[in-house]
Every structure is written in C-alpha cells, then in structure tokens.
Design an enzyme around this catalytic site. Structure first.
Site, PDB file in Angstrom:
ATOM      1  N   HIS A   1     -32.552 -33.296 -10.190  1.00  0.00           N
ATOM      2  CA  HIS A   1     -31.328 -33.368 -11.006  1.00  0.00           C
ATOM      3  C   HIS A   1     -31.226 -34.684 -11.764  1.00  0.00           C
ATOM      4  CE1 HIS A   1     -29.466 -30.159  -8.117  1.00  0.00           C
ATOM      5  NE2 HIS A   1     -30.273 -29.634  -9.006  1.00  0.00           N
TER       6      HIS A   1
ATOM      7  N   ASP B   1     -29.060 -40.518  -6.910  1.00  0.00           N
ATOM      8  CA  ASP B   1     -28.589 -41.865  -6.578  1.00  0.00           C
ATOM      9  C   ASP B   1     -29.658 -42.953  -6.576  1.00  0.00           C
ATOM     10  OD1 ASP B   1     -29.989 -41.297  -4.236  1.00  0.00           O
ATOM     11  OD2 ASP B   1     -28.169 -40.650  -3.182  1.00  0.00           O
TER      12      ASP B   1
END
Ligand SMILES: [Zn+2]
Length: 266
Positions: A133, A118
């Site tokens: 990730h 994010d």
C-alpha cells in the site's frame, strides 16, 4: 460482549512453529495493521479511531486525485500537521519488526509483504520488502514508478514533476481506487510463487490483493503460521496459530529458530 481473553502462545507452541519454519524452503511474511498498532500507530477503522474521527477517505480518492491533482496535493500539504500524521512521525519499529529483520539476516526469511505504510520494516533493516500500500514517507511517479524521498521532490509546482521522466508525482501511499503499483505486485507474485510457508502477522489477511498471496501459498500445499492477538478470518486457514502480539511472539520465535540452527550447525 467482552473480547475474548488474550492468550499468549506457550514456549512449546513457539518451539514447534520454529521447527516447521526451519523445514520450509522459502518462508515469507505478510504483515498488517496489528504490527503498527504495537508501535503506537492507531488503526484507521473502529470507534474513536482515525477515520471515524476525521472521516474516511472517499472510495474514489484516486479518481479525484486524477481529476484535480493540484487540489489533491494542496489538501495533502495542508493535512501534514494533522493528528493523522503525528503517530507516523514519532513511531519506531517494535521488537516484532526487529525480529523479522533478524530472521532475514539469518537467511531464514526470504521476503516480507506488508500492508503497512509506516516505514517501520525499513527502519528495522528489512531489505527484501514490498510495501503493497506504499510508504507514507515516499512519493512515486505515476508514469515510471520511481520512488523519491521528500527532499528529492520540489513542491513549488503542483503536482510535482518526476526528475527522471517528467511524469506526474503522487504520494506513494496507495489511494482508494488506485491500482497497486505494478512493480510491487510483480515482486509479491514472484516471491509468493516460490514460497511454501507464510508467517501472517498482525493482520486478519482479509484485504486483497495481500490476502491472496497467503491463500495461494496455502492452496499449493504450503503452510500458514498466524501470529495475532485474536482469532481472525484467516485463522481457519492456518496450520499454526500463535496467539499474542508480534512484539511478544516474533522475538521468541526468532530466538527459537536461532537456537535450533546453532544446535544443528555445531
Ligand atoms: Zn517518472
């Protein structure tokens, strides 16, 4: 069955954890979805959550990208306005993200490994960071692993071409079936091999390879400090468990560490 009543770590527990962290030579952190949730980003799994609603990506997502990158890119562009992306667009770092950035600025926290895509650790000012990730705002060249912002890459030709080496560009977010980029893995290995304490925040640390870095430190005799609302799979491995959300516990922990350092310096 109702979920266990959420307990919040006491000031004494937080203070004891601060002492342990200050004794460590090379504290690092491993963070996960719980921190994103506290910034309003829904988790992917579970009833009513994103993948349940929109369908889980296929396990061979990366293979499908490689088979037809142009089609995968077209699908991605068409999904940009999906509900999937909305929470990411409006999310802001919470006090937990800011606390970690402050701990880094104080010279206490040496590195953060996050499973979150994010961008919130960066937005909070975290410098020494591995986004294991990937980062939803970035794109990555599959050949030279250079990262680019959206403005740096033209989407006129799909798949986009790397301005540095001419290689194929993909979203930086690591797809199912895609190997973790080698540069990120190496950073994680370097820092976890130096570490003697890991603060595990907002994750049950069951997703590999991220979980492996924490457990490896533990196996070498290091300390695991857990910050999580509930008990999880990693609780049994943790020397210290601080119950509560990251936005609650991490600022208190940072404050306790800061006060102790000032007391020893003066
Ligand atoms: Zn390249």
């Amino acid at each position: 069955m109702a979920k266990e009543e959420a307990k919040i770590a006491t000031n004494e527990e937080v203070a004891a954890a601060a002492d342990v962290i200050l004794r460590a030579k090379y504290p690092i952190a491993l963070t996960g979805a719980g921190m994103s949730v506290e910034s309003g980003i829904p988790p992917f799994r579970g009833p009513g959550e994103l993948w349940t609603k929109y369908g889980e990506p296929p396990m061979n997502q990366f293979q499908r990208f490689m088979e037809n990158p142009r089609k995968a890119w077209e699908e991605r562009i068409n999904r940009q306005n999906d509900e999937l992306f909305k929470p990411l667009k409006v999310a802001e770092p919470n006090p937990g993200h800011h606390a970690f950035a402050e701990l880094e600025a104080m010279g206490v926290l040496k590195f953060v490994i996050t499973q979150n895509v994010d961008d919130l650790h960066r937005q909070a000012g975290q410098k020494a960071l591995a986004e294991i990730h990937g980062n939803w705002k970035l794109m990555r060249c599959l050949d030279c692993v250079a990262r680019f912002s959206a403005e740096e890459i033209s989407l006129k030709v799909l798949p986009p071409v790397c301005p540095k080496c001419g290689g194929m560009v993909k979203a930086d977010t690591v797809s199912f079936g895609e190997p973790i980029p080698t540069d990120v893995l190496m950073q994680c290995q370097t820092h976890s091999s130096r570490s003697d304490l890991v603060i595990v925040a907002g994750t049950s640390a069951t997703v590999y390879p991220a979980a492996g870095f924490a457990l490896e430190v533990k196996q070498r005799g290091g300390v695991l400090v857990e910050v999580n609302l509930y008990e999880s799979e990693i609780t049994g491995y943790c020397n210290i468990s601080l119950r509560g959300g990251s936005a609650n516990v991490l600022p208190r922990l940072t404050k306790a560490i800061s006060e102790r350092r000032r007391a020893t310096l003066s």
